[in-house]
Scaffold this active site. Structure first.
Site, short mmCIF file in Angstrom:
data_model
loop_
_atom_site.label_atom_id
_atom_site.label_comp_id
_atom_site.label_asym_id
_atom_site.label_seq_id
_atom_site.Cartn_x
_atom_site.Cartn_y
_atom_site.Cartn_z
N LEU A 348 0.82 -1.21 0.00
CA LEU A 348 0.00 0.00 0.00
C LEU A 348 0.85 1.26 0.00
O LEU A 348 0.45 2.28 -0.54
CB LEU A 348 -0.92 0.01 1.23
CG LEU A 348 -1.98 -1.09 1.29
CD1 LEU A 348 -2.73 -1.02 2.61
CD2 LEU A 348 -2.96 -0.97 0.12
N GLY A 349 2.02 1.20 0.62
CA GLY A 349 2.86 2.39 0.67
C GLY A 349 4.09 2.15 1.52
O GLY A 349 4.22 1.15 2.23
N GLY A 351 6.50 4.26 4.29
CA GLY A 351 6.61 5.44 5.13
C GLY A 351 7.91 5.47 5.89
O GLY A 351 8.80 4.63 5.70
N GLY A 352 8.02 6.46 6.79
CA GLY A 352 9.25 6.62 7.54
C GLY A 352 9.52 5.46 8.49
O GLY A 352 10.65 5.22 8.88
N PHE A 353 8.47 4.73 8.87
CA PHE A 353 8.64 3.65 9.84
C PHE A 353 8.59 2.28 9.20
O PHE A 353 8.76 1.27 9.89
CB PHE A 353 7.56 3.75 10.92
CG PHE A 353 7.70 4.95 11.79
CD1 PHE A 353 8.75 5.07 12.67
CD2 PHE A 353 6.78 5.97 11.73
CE1 PHE A 353 8.87 6.17 13.48
CE2 PHE A 353 6.90 7.08 12.53
CZ PHE A 353 7.95 7.19 13.41
N GLY A 354 8.35 2.16 7.91
CA GLY A 354 8.35 0.85 7.28
C GLY A 354 7.35 0.74 6.15
O GLY A 354 6.73 1.71 5.74
N VAL A 356 3.86 -0.86 4.32
CA VAL A 356 2.50 -1.23 4.72
C VAL A 356 1.88 -2.07 3.60
O VAL A 356 1.94 -1.71 2.42
CB VAL A 356 1.63 0.02 4.96
CG1 VAL A 356 0.26 -0.39 5.49
CG2 VAL A 356 2.31 0.95 5.95
N LYS A 371 1.80 -3.29 8.92
CA LYS A 371 3.00 -2.45 8.81
C LYS A 371 4.19 -3.23 9.36
O LYS A 371 4.14 -3.75 10.48
CB LYS A 371 2.82 -1.14 9.59
CG LYS A 371 4.03 -0.22 9.52
CD LYS A 371 3.80 1.04 10.32
CE LYS A 371 2.87 1.99 9.62
NZ LYS A 371 3.50 2.69 8.51
N ASP A 468 3.15 12.63 15.70
CA ASP A 468 3.46 12.77 14.28
C ASP A 468 2.18 13.05 13.47
O ASP A 468 1.85 12.34 12.53
CB ASP A 468 4.14 11.51 13.76
CG ASP A 468 4.97 11.78 12.49
OD1 ASP A 468 5.21 12.96 12.18
OD2 ASP A 468 5.36 10.82 11.83
#
Length: 670
Positions: A348-349, A351-354, A356, A371, A468
């Site tokens: 799906l995408g 991000g900064g944390f991993g 998804v 995630k 955040d």
């Protein structure tokens, strides 16, 4: 009486202003009304007809759709739909009658006849201007009475089975524009797109095999104002019928959208068509007994090896203290199966944390988002997991539900409710004007996120600081409501270390200046980030945007400059085209400046923000709060250590004023 009429008028116009849309990847839980011989199979396949002769059927979306502009009853709004169908005939060279996508004034067409009338009309009313029926027919019979061009064509019908425009079934290839014929009754799934541009009064119909992207050149087009044919409120659906030949008609998936492009169907999730032809005898039955014995021995050995490999593959960390968390802990194997092995197709995408992934849990078939967070350090993991499980008990309609977690080797997996429309930033940036959110939707999302933060800060049993808040962490559900997600993740990197993050956890442009001194997130730092969030939603810009010659546009500085020269509405998103409530836009922009105050005590609380948004407390005058450009700041630099104490000289005065400013803001109190 007059008051009731006014309320009724407002309700009607409000409902008409909605942009209804839906997507059915299969019809197992679809809101569809059936009549005739139509039925929904256990796997979600919509079977319009079976092998019963001389019958008709209808399958309509249960709710009426408003097709006309509430301000101009003669103008048809734009709409778009796509669906996947299949026609399966008993014979390879002959077929019964076809399928029609239909817009009609009622869900049933009781006077309609089967066979060549496709369940749409009858001999008595075919061609009547009072029918108010618009249809796209996929016809597999050539009927001279209706001037059909052949026995395999697509046509546009307006109150009449004599099509106003038709074409042999096929599609234009995207590489060279060549035309390829298709057999509508081949038994193979095909996809249809029907799109009407209300402004240009232009209707197009496009057809393609299911494994071919939508062709750029439509199969059919019609320049016609549909307002004489379509009433204000209509129903949409499908009609079909059978004749003397045994033919089955199926719809596998369907998507529709008013005032926008219909959402693409997920072809991998569509139900399967029934198997055709006799079942083949397994080759295994022809093998002799000696070979069977050898095969069984081989399978047994292979099975043992396979089980050992699988156990190692799905091995996960499980310590005694985690047994306490019970249902909040997911098995890695279940998440692996749910995401089809974390395939890129389910991504799906990032991000900064991993990363998804979308998944469907094998235990209950629930759609989830998974995630994957890399975290090699075990320091603080117990405390972090305890925090994750605690957050999993949060319940609010504007917060993405965190369902649980899984630990495996150096990885943590978090499981959330699945949000079908992704993150808000995709709707705000790099989108054509016709696909951006309108002001009503944006204002509702801002208010929803604010209510979610009030719940986190004040209404739950503990104070939860999100840490955040930004557009990419606001997810959009199927009804275009905004939901906060991704909280708790910043906390993970407080327990351990991560070389890819700065000392202050967060995102440039949303970080409150006091974070650089105290390094402690508070509800006030959430309010600061929410201020940046409000401005980017209202302005359609990111908090910090690179400009030419290495310069950067600082959004809060720009909005302040517009307010300072008494033209704050210039900051509004140009994609809105001025189509917004002036008072609401002005309030959001001013609230964004208030929340972006560099003095934490001078910012309103989230409860006060909600009171402003709901009109329960009037907005204070910004000039009376002493807001100046020196009191508004985003961190610009790559690091924050040098910026920590670099407040302008006027900050001393701002700090001295903060008590009176806070007192004036708190007058709207909790």
């Amino acid at each position: 009486m007059f008051f009731k009429l006014v309320v009724l008028f407002l309700l009607v116009n409000f409902s008409a202003s909605e942009d209804p849309g839906f997507t059915f990847n299969g019809f197992r839980t679809a809101n569809v009304s059936l009549d005739g011989i139509a039925e929904i199979k256990p796997n979600g396949l919509l079977m319009l007809t079976n092998t019963t002769k001389q019958q008709k059927c209808h399958a309509f979306y249960s709710h009426p759709i408003h097709f006309k502009n509430s301000l101009n009853s003669t103008q048809i709004l734009s709409f778009s739909t796509t669906f996947v169908f299949a026609i399966v005939s008993e014979y390879s060279q002959l077929s019964g009658h076809g399928i029609a996508f239909v817009i009609a004034p009622s869900r049933g067409l009781p006077e309609a006849l089967p066979s060549s009338y496709l369940g749409l009309f009858s001999e008595a009313n075919n061609g009547n201007s009072t029918n108010h029926v618009v249809a796209v027919e996929l016809d597999t019979i050539q009927n001279s009475e209706f001037h059909d061009i052949n026995d395999n064509h697509v046509g546009i019908d307006l109150n009449d089975l004599r099509s106003v425009n038709s074409s042999p079934a096929g599609y234009f290839t995207n590489n060279n524009g060549g035309f390829r014929n298709l057999s509508l009754y081949s038994g193979q799934p095909m996809q249809v797109w029907v799109e009407y541009n209300g402004g240009k009064k232009h209707l197009t119909v496009t057809l393609a095999p299911i494994n071919v992207p939508k062709p750029e050149i439509p199969l059919l087009s019609l320049d016609r104002d549909l307002s004489p044919y379509i009433l204000d409120t209509m129903y949409i659906g499908f009609s079909s019928s059978t004749g003397s030949l045994l033919t089955s008609h199926y719809i596998l998936g369907w998507s529709f959208q008013m005032n926008g492009r219909a959402q693409e169907l997920d072809l991998s999730r569509l139900p399967k068509l029934p198997r055709r032809g006799p079942k083949q005898e397994p080759i295994f039955l022809t093998i002799g007994l000696p070979l069977i014995a050898v095969s069984l021995a081989f399978v047994t050995i292979f099975g043992i090896v396979f089980i050992v490999i699988i156990k190692r593959k799905f091995a996960e960390v499980l310590e005694d203290w985690e047994l306490h968390y019970g249902p909040h802990r997911f098995k890695f194997k279940d998440l692996y199966i749910a995401t089809k092995g974390f395939r890129d197709k389910e991504l799906l995408g990032i991000g900064g944390f991993g990363r998804v992934y979308r998944g469907v849990l094998p235990t209950n078939m629930k759609e989830v988002a998974v995630k994957r967070v890399s975290h090699e350090s075990r320091q603080g993991m117990r405390e972090f997991v305890a925090e994750i499980v605690s957050i999993g008990r949060l319940r609010h309609r504007n917060i993405v539900q965190l369902l649980g977690y899984c630990r495996r080797k150096g990885e943590l997996l978090l499981v959330y409710d699945y949000m079908p429309n992704g993150s808000l930033d995709k709707f705000l940036f790099n989108q054509p004007r016709e696909y951006t959110l309108d002001w009503r939707q944006r204002f509702r999302i801002i208010k929803g996120v604010a209510l979610g933060l009030v719940y986190l800060h004040e209404e739950w049993e503990h104070v939860v600081v999100h840490r955040d808040v930004k557009a990419s962490n606001v997810l959009i559900d199927g009804e275009l409501n905004g939901r906060l997600g991704d909280f708790g993740l910043a906390r993970l990197y407080d327990h351990g270390t991560d070389p890819h993050t700065t000392h202050v956890v967060g995102t440039l442009g949303y970080l409150a200046p006091e974070l650089t001194r105290s390094r402690k997130a508070t509800t006030g730092t959430d309010v600061f980030a929410f201020g940046a969030f409000m401005l980017e939603v209202a302005c359609g810009r990111r908090p910090i945007e690179p400009q030419g010659s290495g310069e950067e546009l600082i959004l809060v500085d720009w909005v302040f400059s517009c307010w300072n020269r008494e033209s704050i509405l210039e900051a509004g998103d140009p994609n809105l085209g001025g189509d917004y409530v002036v008072e609401e836009m002005e309030m959001i922009l001013k609230l964004g400046l208030m929340c972006s105050h560099s003095v934490a005590l001078a910012r309103p609380s989230m409860r006060q923000v909600v009171q402003f948004l709901e009109g329960h407390v009037p907005m204070p005058d910004l000039s009376s709060l002493g807001i100046s450009l020196s009191c508004l700041t985003f961190g610009h630099g790559e690091g924050f250590d040098d910026f920590a104490m670099s407040y302008p000289s006027s900050m001393d005065k701002a700090f001295n004023q903060s008590s009176s400013v806070a007192e004036s803001l708190l007058s709207g109190g909790r």
